[in-house]
Design an enzyme around this catalytic site. Sequence first.
Site, PDB file in Angstrom:
ATOM      1  CD  GLU A  10      15.846 -27.943 -21.503  1.00  0.00           C
ATOM      2  OE1 GLU A  10      17.059 -27.666 -21.562  1.00  0.00           O
ATOM      3  OE2 GLU A  10      15.405 -29.094 -21.690  1.00  0.00           O
ATOM      4  CD  GLU A  69      24.298 -31.611 -21.907  1.00  0.00           C
ATOM      5  OE1 GLU A  69      23.224 -31.110 -21.512  1.00  0.00           O
ATOM      6  OE2 GLU A  69      24.856 -31.285 -22.962  1.00  0.00           O
ATOM      7  CB  CYS A  90      21.805 -28.076 -22.502  1.00  0.00           C
ATOM      8  SG  CYS A  90      23.587 -28.080 -22.821  1.00  0.00           S
ATOM      9  CE  LYS A 114      18.833 -40.031 -34.408  1.00  0.00           C
ATOM     10  NZ  LYS A 114      17.931 -38.839 -34.695  1.00  0.00           N
TER      11      LYS A 114
END
Length: 516
Positions: free
Chosen positions: A401, A269, A303, A194
């Site tokens: 973030e 992750e 990331c 996906k």
Amino acid sequence: MTIPGAQTTAATARHIPDGVPSSLQHYIGGEFVDSVGGATFDVLDPVSNTTYATAAAGQREDVDRAVAAAREAFTNGPWPRMKPRERARVLNRIADAVEAQEARLAELETFDTGLPITQAKGQALRAAENFRFFADLIVAQFDDAMKVPGSQINYVNRKPIGVAGLITPWNTPFMLESWKLAPALATGNTVVLKPAEFTPLSASLWAQIFKDAGLPDGVFNLVNGLGEEAGDALVKHPDVPLISFTGETTTGQTIFRNAAAHLKGLSMELGGKSPCIVFADADLDAAIDSALFGVFSLNGERCTAGSRILVERPVYEEFCQKYAARARTIVVGDPHDPKTEVGALVHPEHYAKVASYVEIGKTEGRLLAGGGRPEHLPEGNYIAPTVFADVSPDARIFQEEIFGPVVAITPFDTDAEALELANNTRYGLAAYVWTSDLTRAHTFSQDVEAGMVWLNSHNVRDLRTPFGGVKASGLGHEGGYRSIDFYTDQQAVHITLGAVHTPQFGRIDDSAANEG
């Protein structure tokens, strides 16, 4: 806000690569298909923010269909039963096909994501290398065998688990998909992928690549769609025993809750707010090069970005001055222009998020560079590389973030303070340490709360090592043998040698029986 003086490429007309499809379908059981209910969603390119395609929007019934195809291929198909060398040959043919169309893949990735073309080109080669690496690894793979002299031999038998659900992000999507596809397929599993709804274009290329390489139908299945629809259905499906997810932390928490009902294997992750710590004895120019690349490459949408820079006080002002001067000369512009270093953010929703953090930062730090949209780029998702100094550790731009070209710089006075600042977030994905003191470098890396540490280095990936984070940055690790561990069941097999000596419960000897 516009940024006069930013180095830019000239604004250009919208670039559309040749052969971009106007519609994107699912790929299930070896066939391209629409959604059962006909649902679709629009896909935008990030330079013009106009629709270039409609994609089939997967719902629960589409995921059911894909999982059924994958389950059939796993239960009755040849793929899980092939010898490792046979699967490795297919993986190497996949790598050959990816390398052969590197330029095409890069062009499509740049068009779909807004990544600069020079950075997108490297992603195709890295994707190919992922397949080569796991092709080699499964052939070289060996497992423990233990002998108890004169008594027993014990060995470990690895078996593929079943249907792997792979949910991937929109930053460098093709390459990150290969990180999951290569080990999942190498170990004999079947998959349902996906991809992120913002960037489905390059994922659609896998189907033909796999078919041409000889992957049996049903082993690879692709369902496009929104995370809360297709992704949610995949996570909750009872015939999908493991989920590998890369994405945002709050989404990971939702997946964790939804996977609990079926006790699924999880590898996640998640987000990061990684520190880059620069000590006064560091090679300052090298540290600046790395710290610039670490947060502004890939448009800051990475990331592992070193988006918190902690600098020792004696070199703090010099670092800030040099860093900001370089940031102001970074080339922002059309992602297809080879001179571009920062392109367009992936989607208007994400652009709005990053822009809101830029405005928050103006109240939390000293603005040294950037601060808004470059003045020559009135359309598209462009934000100039933005640098804030003197940022407090309780500031939102220090703690949260942002996932864009925005960096916060904070001074420290002692090693202990540097460590406290480095660990002072909910995240723990990566850390970067710059110092010429070898003892300090190793001691600091032991104490910093991060799944990965780079000492006097920018982010260089070794596929043999574990990739993952601690705290809110992830659950589990993949990479090298860790991926083999995740995608296989490890079965212990015990064989007795010679006579079997088992306690004989319930036995009545002959003399006792006669006495009765």
